[in-house]
Scaffold this motif. Structure first.
Motif: not given
Length: 216
Positions: A96-120
């Motif tokens: 479970l802790l690994f899955n949380l860490l995995f999601l954290g790394v995924l979100e660190v990359v995805t969220v800023p890219l999402f805000l830039i590309l989608m103009g949020g």
């Protein structure tokens, strides 16, 4: 806690050697966001679509990788060895802790890219991170439990998706509503309480079930 920490380190080392799950999740997220941004353009005024799109991308980018949390132990015939050195609950908590860490790394990359590309619009970071964090905890807890349940069944890939998606509808609905509320300047209290309660319920059920799950 020593056993949980050992399981977490093992999972991190295993993922670092192959990086298959993380690379696949990042590739899916980046490809999806790029395709959508070219197809529909920037959506600065559609907070409903932005919040829904972000959660859908995170959900499906993570599901394919989180499904293998226990499957690789079964396929590699290492589950019995793990159970000799740690309890089922310790193994599951480490994963479970690994899955949380995995999601954290995924979100660190995805969220800023999402805000830039989608103009949020600029988020209210405190509320934004609270909703995202609680949603990630509920997502990780649910997928870890379902992964443990279906790991030793036939057709576990399809079964994992079929069982996980109905259980995650609450997380998806509350997460989308919470992100939209913080962008619109509305209170996020109801959505935060729902996510926290759901995560606590799944974690409580998991701790009670893990010790009996692999015995039956």
């Amino acid at each position: 806690m020593a056993a949980v920490w050992a399981i977490l380190r093992k999972e991190c080392r295993s993922e670092w050697r192959t990086r298959y799950g993380l690379n696949a999740a990042l590739l899916f997220a980046v490809a999806t966001l790029t395709g959508v941004s070219f197809a529909v353009g920037r959506l600065p005024d559609r907070t409903d679509l932005l919040s829904a799109l972000l959660w859908v991308v995170l959900l499906f980018a993570s599901l394919a990788s989180l499904a293998h949390a226990f499957v690789k132990e079964v396929e590699g015939h290492t589950l019995t060895l793990l159970r000799l050195v740690a309890s089922p609950t310790a193994i599951a908590l480490g994963k479970l802790l690994f899955n949380l860490l995995f999601l954290g790394v995924l979100e660190v990359v995805t969220v800023p890219l999402f805000l830039i590309l989608m103009g949020g619009p600029p988020p209210r970071w405190g509320a934004f991170l609270l909703v995202l964090g609680l949603g990630s905890l509920a997502l990780a807890a649910t997928t870890t439990l379902v992964g443990a349940v279906v790991s030793q069944t036939r057709g576990r890939g399809a079964l994992f998706a079929a069982v996980s998606l109905p259980l995650l509808m609450v997380v998806l609905a509350a997460g989308v509503s919470g992100l939209r509320a913080q962008w619109d300047g509305n209170p996020i209290g109801p959505d935060v309480r729902l996510l926290a309660a759901y995560a606590a319920a799944v974690l409580g059920a998991s701790v009670l079930l893990y010790d009996h799950l692999w015995e039956d």
